[in-house]
Write an enzyme that holds these catalytic residues in place. Structure first.
Site, PDB file in Angstrom:
ATOM      1  N   CYS A 241      -3.885  10.763  47.614  1.00 24.48           N
ATOM      2  CA  CYS A 241      -4.185   9.850  46.243  1.00 24.48           C
ATOM      3  C   CYS A 241      -5.548   9.240  46.407  1.00 24.48           C
ATOM      4  O   CYS A 241      -5.662   8.454  47.509  1.00 24.48           O
ATOM      5  CB  CYS A 241      -3.142   9.155  45.765  1.00 24.48           C
ATOM      6  SG  CYS A 241      -3.535   7.869  44.521  1.00 24.48           S
ATOM      7  N   CYS A 266      -2.030   9.901  41.952  1.00 27.60           N
ATOM      8  CA  CYS A 266      -0.743  10.150  41.751  1.00 27.60           C
ATOM      9  C   CYS A 266      -0.020  10.448  40.276  1.00 27.60           C
ATOM     10  O   CYS A 266      -0.773   9.469  39.584  1.00 27.60           O
ATOM     11  CB  CYS A 266       0.014   8.939  42.414  1.00 27.60           C
ATOM     12  SG  CYS A 266       0.081   8.361  44.012  1.00 27.60           S
ATOM     13  N   CYS A 272       2.166   4.453  42.253  1.00 28.54           N
ATOM     14  CA  CYS A 272       0.676   4.316  42.674  1.00 28.54           C
ATOM     15  C   CYS A 272       0.357   2.856  42.770  1.00 28.54           C
ATOM     16  O   CYS A 272      -0.141   2.112  43.435  1.00 28.54           O
ATOM     17  CB  CYS A 272      -0.263   5.097  41.658  1.00 28.54           C
ATOM     18  SG  CYS A 272      -1.838   5.472  42.485  1.00 28.54           S
TER      19      CYS A 272
END
Lengths: 291, 265
Positions: A241, A266, A272
């Site tokens: 990510c 994400c 996230c």
């Protein structure tokens, strides 16, 4: 609160909820079996989660804390409007944190944070019948489920391999539940398939237009179909990510300009954000307050 | 001692049909059909349109429920009446020990699925889960029915009528059935393609020791393939016997009519 509004908690009338709860109980008793139910018209179009909303309404109690996600995100139109719908009609508390929620309605994802006992995960299902595109006759697919006649399911996977060199089905990947029914897990990415099995939460699937409810009780077995020489593999973008540097979460690819720049983030926004609060910062991420 | 009696004493029939009847309301579909089919034997059923041949075949193959009678098949666990057995057991038979070749290949094939997938379906239905082996077997069977191996990923819609029919035969025979039902297998094909298909069928039947029941109105087909012949009219069996005997010395007036109606080129 008057008696009348108490009676009509969470939009649906009590008789309807009773009918839906009976279907849910039957679904839980026969894992993977599609239970027909008398789907109601909801104040949203078919395909926007009418099945999921009815199942959620039938499960909610005033003490619940609800989370709604759409493709993993808490802040997309579908998620925001369904969350607001239940805030207004049921007055329940809402949250974006997976761990705090007691009922989670989802479209196309299973949260990254592992679910726990006592949580309910409600899926919005567009097409509950895994055999639909192989055998168009509903009478025949019902018979095939009844007789456990699932050879056709592998024909689809065979066609994938012969045409693409690998099993190209990347979402909506069929699973066999408890050695009996083949089930369509709604269009979750096959990355999420391993999370279906042995999950501590109750997983309920509602298809409003197709009028079917099915369920996976906690800790059920759900095996993704495959071939011995082409085993099932959960796949994701080969990247970490860009915001929170998570190497193992399911990623969305976002085009950022018309020069071909892109970033991977994400799809689970709560996962996230909580990682960034905890200090994990990816190459394009900025620290978040409140960590 | 009569050799045929001796054969009956030593071999169990593969299929015994007793008093099989099917009615469509007041009309007769087929009535009081009795016969035994022995392993390796090919039985032809001929008769005009509407004589009950297809009804009889559907009853035998379990597609239609007969109103009366027994269809006893020698399963691996001993003789069983397929009319009385459950749908699940009957379907298991239908994809292992039985095969059904439809007149129109479009009824028997999955037109949206590649040739390899069509042949592999029965294998996967009985539990094959190794892609490489399924594919090898599909290619092998396409070869046996004279379809080139490079057509394995083409859909049946890209095949000619004769090829589709051969593909249907491959799809049915891949699991090594013991009994094949064929409903007009050469119908709708031109004569040269018919001849090749018959040649192929005759080879496969002899080579695999198949038993078969072939419904047709084409006397040339039964002359070539069938050991025994049953002639039907109005739902009843009017004559049965060895194929050559029935065709060369027909006794019943309808059989005489049928035999004399064939055009001589």
């Amino acid at each position: 609160m008057t008696d009348q509004t108490a009676y009509n908690f969470a939009y649906l009338d009590e008789q309807t909820k009773r009918m839906i709860r009976r279907a849910i109980l039957k679904g839980v008793a026969i894992p993977g079996y599609q239970v027909p139910f008398a789907s109601r018209e909801m104040p949203m179009p078919y395909g926007w989660g009418t099945g999921g909303v009815q199942v959620t309404a039938a499960c909610l109690v005033p003490e619940d804390r609800l989370k709604v996600i759409d493709q993993g995100a808490d802040d997309t139109t579908n998620a925001v409007s369904i969350r607001r719908f239940f805030q207004r009609t049921a007055g329940v508390a809402v949250t974006e944190a997976t761990a705090e929620a007691t009922v989670i309605q989802t479209r196309h994802r299973i949260p990254e944070t592992p679910l726990t006992e006592g949580q309910i995960l409600v899926y919005q299902v567009p097409i509950p019948e895994p055999l639909r595109f192989l055998e168009p006759r509903e009478t025949e697919t019902r018979k095939m489920h009844e007789l456990e006649d699932y050879g056709l399911m592998h024909v689809k996977l065979y066609e994938d391999i012969s045409r693409h060199g690998q099993i190209a089905t990347a979402y909506d990947y069929p699973v066999k539940v408890e050695g009996r029914y083949v089930m369509d897990p709604s269009p979750i990415p096959k990355f999420d398939n391993p999370k279906l099995a042995g999950n501590a939460a109750i997983q309920l699937f509602g298809a409003g237009r197709e009028q079917r409810i099915y369920a996976l009780p906690p800790y059920s077995e759900a095996i993704s179909l495959d071939f011995d020489d082409y085993p099932f593999a959960a796949s994701k973008a080969d990247h970490a990510c860009d915001l929170c540097a998570a190497p193992d979460s399911y990623l969305d690819e976002v085009i950022t300009d018309d020069q071909g720049s892109r970033m991977f983030v994400c799809s689970d926004t709560d996962f996230c954000a909580s990682r960034r609060k905890a200090g994990h910062i990816g190459p394009m991420g900025t620290p978040m307050a409140g960590g | 001692m009569d050799t045929r009696i001796w054969a009956k004493m030593t071999t169990q029939p593969l299929l015994s049909v007793r008093n099989l009847s099917k009615f469509y309301g007041g009309r007769i579909g087929c009535a009081d059909v009795n016969f035994d089919l022995f392993p390796g034997e090919v039985l032809g059923i001929v008769g005009e349109s509407g004589s009950g041949k297809s009804t009889l075949l559907s009853c035998l193959a379990g597609h239609l429920a007969p109103d009366r009678g027994e269809v006893i098949f020698a399963t691996t666990e001993g003789p069983r009446d397929t009319v009385q057995m459950g749908e699940a057991a009957r379907r298991r038979l239908a994809r292992t020990d039985w095969a059904y070749v439809h007149q129109n290949p479009r009824d028997g094939l999955r037109m949206g699925v590649s040739a390899g997938g069509n042949v592999g379906e029965r294998l996967m239905a009985v539990g094959a889960r190794h892609y490489g082996q399924i594919r090898d077997k599909a290619v092998d069977w396409l070869g046996r029915v004279e379809i080139a191996a490079d057509r394995v990923d083409d859909r049946p819609s890209a095949f000619s009528g004769g090829m589709q029919q051969r593909l249907q035969i491959a799809r049915n025979l891949v699991t090594g059935p013991r009994l094949v039902f064929m409903d007009e297998p050469t119908g709708g094909l031109d004569v040269s393609v018919q001849a090749r298909l018959l040649d192929l069928l005759r080879g496969l039947v002899r080579e695999m020791g198949l038993s078969a029941i072939i419904v047709t109105h084409d006397l040339a087909v039964v002359r070539l393939l069938a050991d025994r012949l049953m002639v039907m009219k109005g739902g009843y069996v009017v004559e049965q016997g060895l194929t050559d005997q029935v065709l060369d010395d027909p006794q019943h007036e309808y059989t005489q009519l049928l035999v004399s109606s064939v055009l001589q080129v």
